[in-house]
Design a protein around this motif. Structure first.
Motif, PDB file in Angstrom:
ATOM      1  N   ARG A  48      51.466  30.094  54.115  1.00 31.65           N
ATOM      2  CA  ARG A  48      51.157  31.502  53.885  1.00 31.65           C
ATOM      3  C   ARG A  48      49.665  31.647  53.619  1.00 31.65           C
ATOM      4  NH1 ARG A  48      56.055  33.051  49.825  1.00 31.65           N
ATOM      5  NH2 ARG A  48      57.658  33.243  51.404  1.00 31.65           N
ATOM      6  N   ASN A  49      49.185  32.849  53.860  1.00 27.45           N
ATOM      7  CA  ASN A  49      47.791  33.187  53.619  1.00 27.45           C
ATOM      8  C   ASN A  49      47.748  34.290  52.579  1.00 27.45           C
ATOM      9  OD1 ASN A  49      45.965  31.772  55.785  1.00 27.45           O
ATOM     10  ND2 ASN A  49      47.899  32.304  56.780  1.00 27.45           N
ATOM     11  N   TRP A  50      47.043  34.022  51.483  1.00 25.13           N
ATOM     12  CA  TRP A  50      46.966  34.942  50.358  1.00 25.13           C
ATOM     13  C   TRP A  50      45.561  35.493  50.226  1.00 25.13           C
ATOM     14  CZ3 TRP A  50      51.444  35.939  47.791  1.00 25.13           C
ATOM     15  CH2 TRP A  50      52.503  35.036  47.977  1.00 25.13           C
ATOM     16  N   LEU A  51      45.467  36.767  49.930  1.00 26.20           N
ATOM     17  CA  LEU A  51      44.192  37.388  49.597  1.00 26.20           C
ATOM     18  C   LEU A  51      44.084  37.372  48.073  1.00 26.20           C
ATOM     19  CD1 LEU A  51      41.803  38.757  51.017  1.00 26.20           C
ATOM     20  CD2 LEU A  51      42.949  40.940  50.645  1.00 26.20           C
ATOM     21  N   TYR A  52      43.096  36.631  47.583  1.00 21.98           N
ATOM     22  CA  TYR A  52      42.899  36.471  46.146  1.00 21.98           C
ATOM     23  C   TYR A  52      41.635  37.229  45.766  1.00 21.98           C
ATOM     24  CZ  TYR A  52      42.715  34.282  41.571  1.00 21.98           C
ATOM     25  OH  TYR A  52      42.695  34.063  40.215  1.00 21.98           O
ATOM     26  N   ILE A  53      41.764  38.195  44.887  1.00 25.71           N
ATOM     27  CA  ILE A  53      40.644  39.067  44.561  1.00 25.71           C
ATOM     28  C   ILE A  53      39.948  38.616  43.287  1.00 25.71           C
ATOM     29  CG2 ILE A  53      39.961  41.438  44.041  1.00 25.71           C
ATOM     30  CD1 ILE A  53      42.338  42.291  45.816  1.00 25.71           C
ATOM     31  N   LEU A  54      38.643  38.446  43.399  1.00 25.76           N
ATOM     32  CA  LEU A  54      37.792  38.132  42.256  1.00 25.76           C
ATOM     33  C   LEU A  54      36.849  39.305  42.009  1.00 25.76           C
ATOM     34  CD1 LEU A  54      36.568  34.460  42.801  1.00 25.76           C
ATOM     35  CD2 LEU A  54      38.149  35.295  41.074  1.00 25.76           C
ATOM     36  N   ASP A  55      36.646  39.615  40.768  1.00 24.55           N
ATOM     37  CA  ASP A  55      35.669  40.635  40.389  1.00 24.55           C
ATOM     38  C   ASP A  55      34.573  39.935  39.588  1.00 24.55           C
ATOM     39  OD1 ASP A  55      34.148  42.700  39.367  1.00 24.55           O
ATOM     40  OD2 ASP A  55      35.881  43.960  38.905  1.00 24.55           O
ATOM     41  N   PRO A  56      33.405  39.719  40.199  1.00 20.97           N
ATOM     42  CA  PRO A  56      32.326  39.015  39.499  1.00 20.97           C
ATOM     43  C   PRO A  56      31.924  39.657  38.170  1.00 20.97           C
ATOM     44  CG  PRO A  56      31.830  39.154  41.822  1.00 20.97           C
ATOM     45  CD  PRO A  56      33.051  40.021  41.574  1.00 20.97           C
ATOM     46  N   LYS A  57      32.219  40.932  37.989  1.00 22.24           N
ATOM     47  CA  LYS A  57      31.894  41.586  36.723  1.00 22.24           C
ATOM     48  C   LYS A  57      32.889  41.226  35.617  1.00 22.24           C
ATOM     49  CE  LYS A  57      29.611  45.593  38.732  1.00 22.24           C
ATOM     50  NZ  LYS A  57      29.652  47.046  38.875  1.00 22.24           N
ATOM     51  N   LYS A  58      34.095  40.796  36.000  1.00 19.32           N
ATOM     52  CA  LYS A  58      35.147  40.519  35.022  1.00 19.32           C
ATOM     53  C   LYS A  58      35.533  39.051  34.926  1.00 19.32           C
ATOM     54  CE  LYS A  58      37.366  45.014  35.720  1.00 19.32           C
ATOM     55  NZ  LYS A  58      38.586  45.680  36.183  1.00 19.32           N
ATOM     56  N   ASN A  59      35.406  38.309  36.008  1.00 16.28           N
ATOM     57  CA  ASN A  59      35.915  36.942  36.063  1.00 16.28           C
ATOM     58  C   ASN A  59      34.789  35.916  36.085  1.00 16.28           C
ATOM     59  OD1 ASN A  59      37.954  38.428  38.481  1.00 16.28           O
ATOM     60  ND2 ASN A  59      38.721  37.905  36.469  1.00 16.28           N
ATOM     61  N   GLN A  60      35.054  34.776  35.447  1.00 15.77           N
ATOM     62  CA  GLN A  60      34.151  33.635  35.508  1.00 15.77           C
ATOM     63  C   GLN A  60      34.909  32.441  36.062  1.00 15.77           C
ATOM     64  OE1 GLN A  60      32.090  32.627  31.947  1.00 15.77           O
ATOM     65  NE2 GLN A  60      30.619  34.269  32.262  1.00 15.77           N
ATOM     66  N   MET A  61      34.158  31.554  36.694  1.00 12.33           N
ATOM     67  CA  MET A  61      34.747  30.331  37.219  1.00 12.33           C
ATOM     68  C   MET A  61      33.898  29.143  36.789  1.00 12.33           C
ATOM     69  SD  MET A  61      36.037  31.281  41.023  1.00 12.33           S
ATOM     70  CE  MET A  61      36.764  29.666  41.155  1.00 12.33           C
ATOM     71  N   ASP A  62      34.526  28.190  36.164  1.00  7.46           N
ATOM     72  CA  ASP A  62      33.867  26.951  35.783  1.00  7.46           C
ATOM     73  C   ASP A  62      32.556  27.215  35.039  1.00  7.46           C
ATOM     74  OD1 ASP A  62      34.132  24.169  35.731  1.00  7.46           O
ATOM     75  OD2 ASP A  62      32.734  23.926  37.387  1.00  7.46           O
ATOM     76  N   GLY A  63      32.597  28.197  34.139  1.00  2.00           N
ATOM     77  CA  GLY A  63      31.436  28.499  33.309  1.00  2.00           C
ATOM     78  C   GLY A  63      30.365  29.349  33.959  1.00  2.00           C
TER      79      GLY A  63
ATOM     80  N   ARG B 151      46.964  28.938  52.097  1.00  2.00           N
ATOM     81  CA  ARG B 151      45.542  29.260  51.989  1.00  2.00           C
ATOM     82  C   ARG B 151      45.336  30.421  51.027  1.00  2.00           C
ATOM     83  NH1 ARG B 151      45.840  29.606  57.780  1.00  2.00           N
ATOM     84  NH2 ARG B 151      45.150  27.685  58.746  1.00  2.00           N
ATOM     85  N   ILE B 152      44.211  30.375  50.298  1.00  2.00           N
ATOM     86  CA  ILE B 152      43.759  31.558  49.564  1.00  2.00           C
ATOM     87  C   ILE B 152      42.408  31.961  50.159  1.00  2.00           C
ATOM     88  CG2 ILE B 152      45.033  31.196  47.417  1.00  2.00           C
ATOM     89  CD1 ILE B 152      42.415  30.117  46.190  1.00  2.00           C
ATOM     90  N   TRP B 153      42.326  33.215  50.515  1.00  2.00           N
ATOM     91  CA  TRP B 153      41.100  33.815  51.029  1.00  2.00           C
ATOM     92  C   TRP B 153      40.514  34.614  49.876  1.00  2.00           C
ATOM     93  CZ3 TRP B 153      39.632  32.402  55.860  1.00  2.00           C
ATOM     94  CH2 TRP B 153      40.623  31.820  56.667  1.00  2.00           C
ATOM     95  N   ILE B 154      39.314  34.250  49.450  1.00  2.00           N
ATOM     96  CA  ILE B 154      38.745  34.847  48.243  1.00  2.00           C
ATOM     97  C   ILE B 154      37.917  36.068  48.609  1.00  2.00           C
ATOM     98  CG2 ILE B 154      37.306  34.464  46.215  1.00  2.00           C
ATOM     99  CD1 ILE B 154      38.713  31.412  47.602  1.00  2.00           C
ATOM    100  N   TYR B 155      38.408  37.190  48.097  1.00  2.00           N
ATOM    101  CA  TYR B 155      37.796  38.497  48.316  1.00  2.00           C
ATOM    102  C   TYR B 155      37.001  38.855  47.062  1.00  2.00           C
ATOM    103  CZ  TYR B 155      37.595  43.585  48.774  1.00  2.00           C
ATOM    104  OH  TYR B 155      37.177  44.886  48.831  1.00  2.00           O
ATOM    105  N   PHE B 156      35.719  39.093  47.239  1.00  2.00           N
ATOM    106  CA  PHE B 156      34.837  39.460  46.138  1.00  2.00           C
ATOM    107  C   PHE B 156      34.757  40.981  46.072  1.00  2.00           C
ATOM    108  CE2 PHE B 156      33.844  35.215  47.447  1.00  2.00           C
ATOM    109  CZ  PHE B 156      33.691  34.537  46.252  1.00  2.00           C
TER     110      PHE B 156
END
Length: 132
Positions: free
Chosen positions: A2-17, A50-55
């Protein structure tokens, strides 16, 4: 798969510090590609999906891609995002998407929210831009 659209909001989310921006996620794909991802509700993800990362901001675009490593599992210490899964960022696909992202205006799904399946009409463009 399956292919997933994963939404990140740079204003709200952090990754690895660091900020969850396309530039930082590309750096992670190069130096620390396996990451833990969070979900507010469980999804039927499986290893190899797959995860497709949507900013979500400032420019709405898909600019990274990774592969799910394990099915989502529950955690008790995070009420907002009580589900986690591991995924490995695909360095070459993330680099290709970073250089030529898929913008929201090019996608069928004009109102992406949360984590959802990629619409079948959008998959060929995502694969092409990712070099897959």
């Amino acid at each position: 798969m399956r292919n997933w659209l994963y939404i990140l909001d740079p204003k709200k989310n952090q990754m690895d510090g660091g900020p969850s921006t396309p530039r930082h996620v590309l750096a992670l794909a190069q130096t620390s590609p396996r990451q833990d991802w969070w979900l507010s509700v469980p999804r039927h993800m499986q290893r190899g999906d797959r995860i497709w990362i949507y900013f979500a901001t400032p420019e709405k675009k898909v600019a990274a891609m990774g592969y799910v490593e394990d099915e989502p599992y529950g955690v008790t210490w995070d009420a907002k995002y009580p589900w986690r899964f591991s995924a490995t960022l695909h360095e070459q696909a993330t680099r290709a998407l970073h250089n030529s992202p898929v913008k929201l205006a090019e996608m069928t799904n004009q109102h992406p929210q949360g984590v959802t399946l990629v619409k079948s009409q959008d998959l060929p463009l995502l694969l092409k831009r990712a070099g897959l």
